[in-house]
Scaffold this motif. Structure first.
Motif, PDB file in Angstrom:
ATOM      1  N   LYS A  61       0.860  -1.197   0.000  1.00 14.96           N
ATOM      2  CA  LYS A  61       0.000   0.000   0.000  1.00 14.96           C
ATOM      3  C   LYS A  61       0.889   1.237   0.000  1.00 14.96           C
ATOM      4  CE  LYS A  61      -3.148  -2.655   2.836  1.00 14.96           C
ATOM      5  NZ  LYS A  61      -3.695  -2.796   4.199  1.00 14.96           N
ATOM      6  N   GLU A  64       2.749   1.588  -3.347  1.00 14.74           N
ATOM      7  CA  GLU A  64       1.888   2.166  -4.384  1.00 14.74           C
ATOM      8  C   GLU A  64       1.701   3.673  -4.177  1.00 14.74           C
ATOM      9  OE1 GLU A  64      -1.341  -1.246  -4.383  1.00 14.74           O
ATOM     10  OE2 GLU A  64      -1.905   0.361  -5.761  1.00 14.74           O
ATOM     11  N   ASP A  67       5.011   5.391  -5.003  1.00 15.93           N
ATOM     12  CA  ASP A  67       5.302   5.396  -6.451  1.00 15.93           C
ATOM     13  C   ASP A  67       4.462   6.474  -7.135  1.00 15.93           C
ATOM     14  OD1 ASP A  67       7.126   3.399  -6.221  1.00 15.93           O
ATOM     15  OD2 ASP A  67       5.824   1.795  -6.963  1.00 15.93           O
ATOM     16  N   ARG A  68       3.243   6.651  -6.652  1.00 16.35           N
ATOM     17  CA  ARG A  68       2.345   7.613  -7.301  1.00 16.35           C
ATOM     18  C   ARG A  68       2.581   9.059  -6.842  1.00 16.35           C
ATOM     19  NH1 ARG A  68      -4.146   7.052  -6.912  1.00 16.35           N
ATOM     20  NH2 ARG A  68      -4.626   9.059  -7.851  1.00 16.35           N
ATOM     21  N   PRO A 222      -5.390   2.026  -2.505  1.00 15.97           N
ATOM     22  CA  PRO A 222      -4.393   1.296  -3.300  1.00 15.97           C
ATOM     23  C   PRO A 222      -4.957  -0.038  -3.790  1.00 15.97           C
ATOM     24  CG  PRO A 222      -3.490   2.002  -1.190  1.00 15.97           C
ATOM     25  CD  PRO A 222      -4.952   2.230  -1.121  1.00 15.97           C
ATOM     26  N   GLU A 223      -4.441  -0.499  -4.926  1.00 10.99           N
ATOM     27  CA  GLU A 223      -4.900  -1.792  -5.474  1.00 10.99           C
ATOM     28  C   GLU A 223      -4.651  -2.925  -4.483  1.00 10.99           C
ATOM     29  OE1 GLU A 223      -3.536  -2.899  -9.379  1.00 10.99           O
ATOM     30  OE2 GLU A 223      -4.243  -0.976 -10.160  1.00 10.99           O
ATOM     31  N   SER A 224      -3.560  -2.788  -3.718  1.00  9.99           N
ATOM     32  CA  SER A 224      -3.230  -3.850  -2.768  1.00  9.99           C
ATOM     33  C   SER A 224      -4.100  -3.816  -1.514  1.00  9.99           C
ATOM     34  CB  SER A 224      -1.753  -3.747  -2.374  1.00  9.99           C
ATOM     35  OG  SER A 224      -1.440  -2.423  -2.010  1.00  9.99           O
TER      36      SER A 224
END
Ligand SMILES: C[S@@+](CC[C@H](N)C(=O)[O-])C[C@H]1O[C@@H](n2cnc3c(N)ncnc32)[C@H](O)[C@@H]1O
Length: 253
Positions: A61, A64, A67-68, A222-224
């Protein structure tokens, strides 16, 4: 956290071991334990965390988010609230170079705190068995900071759920505001803040309050983050500094 040959070997050995163990693992377990175990075994983030020597899947999480939004950089001073078992701390240490892994980069500093006890993370200073919301805990953190200002404050804190929705909401909001007050007192101008909260509460109010002090505020799932979880994160970037924020609030009336 580097994916070394050994860690990959260990990962596959663990996978083979677990595959053989599934029926044995499930025997005699309650339905909820069985469901938990099946979910863990099927979860790609759990596997990936093991491969990368991360302590738990939560790490992804923060990976991500960073990174963003680039909230962490080499040389930064970071405070990680609600840090056990330590996977966000591992990510923060790696991205700030607090473990001096890359000699050419600036060296960061990471302070982590949790109610629970957890193993030390090389490169971080860890405060265990401490309630972040208490004056004593915050005083200890300030002493450790020794006048240094934070570039990023993280909170993945969550209270134990009581099952009473309103009470749980109030508890997590209290944690968020405690983190916000602390961050305002110790952050450098342009610092960032990441806080976890639950979507079924008054997200807009906290979002608005963060907006008084930070230039940009974003809601992030987050995708996770598991889709059946109500958790989401508010990422507040570029702290305006107290003086500027308070002056602006006065003008707005
Ligand atoms: C979801 S876990 C954090 C996981 C962590 N970010 C990681 O990646 O390893 C939430 C943590 O918040 C901690 N916590 C909750 N309330 C707290 C408080 N008042 N003070 C310190 N820690 C707290 C819990 O003990 C728990 O370990």
């Amino acid at each position: 956290m580097n994916v070394s040959t050994n860690s990959v070997k260990r990962f596959f050995n663990t996978k083979c071991y677990l595959a053989k163990q599934i029926p044995r693992n499930l025997k005699g377990k309650s339905k909820s334990s069985q469901e938990w175990l099946m979910r863990q075994l099927a979860d790609p983030y759990v596997e990936k965390a093991k491969m990368m020597n991360l302590r738990c899947r939560s790490a992804f999480k923060l990976i991500e988010i960073d990174d963003r939004f680039k909230v962490l950089k080499p040389g930064d001073t970071v405070v990680d609230c609600g840090a056990a078992p330590g996977s966000w701390t591992q990510v923060a240490v790696d991205r700030t170079n607090a473990n001096r892994a890359k000699e050419s980069n600036n060296t960061g500093t990471v302070f982590s705190i949790d109610l629970l006890h957890f193993h030390a993370v090389p490169g971080a200073t860890v405060f265990c068995g401490m309630d972040f919301t208490t004056t004593t805990a915050q005083q200890r953190l300030r002493e450790a900071l020794a006048g240094r200002q934070a570039n990023c404050v993280l909170s993945d804190m969550a209270p134990n759920a009581t099952g009473v929705r309103m009470l749980d909401q109030e508890n997590i909001m209290n944690l968020c505001y405690s983190v916000l007050r602390f961050a305002l007192a110790i952050s450098a101008i342009n610092a960032h803040l990441v806080v976890k909260l639950w979507a079924n509460g008054d997200v807009s109010k906290l979002e608005k309050d963060l907006g008084r002090f930070y230039e940009h505020v974003k809601r992030v799932k987050p995708e996770s983050s598991r889709s059946d979880s109500a958790e989401l994160f508010l990422v507040a970037r570029e702290f305006k500094g107290l003086e500027r924020a308070l002056k602006a609030s006065k003008i707005e009336g």
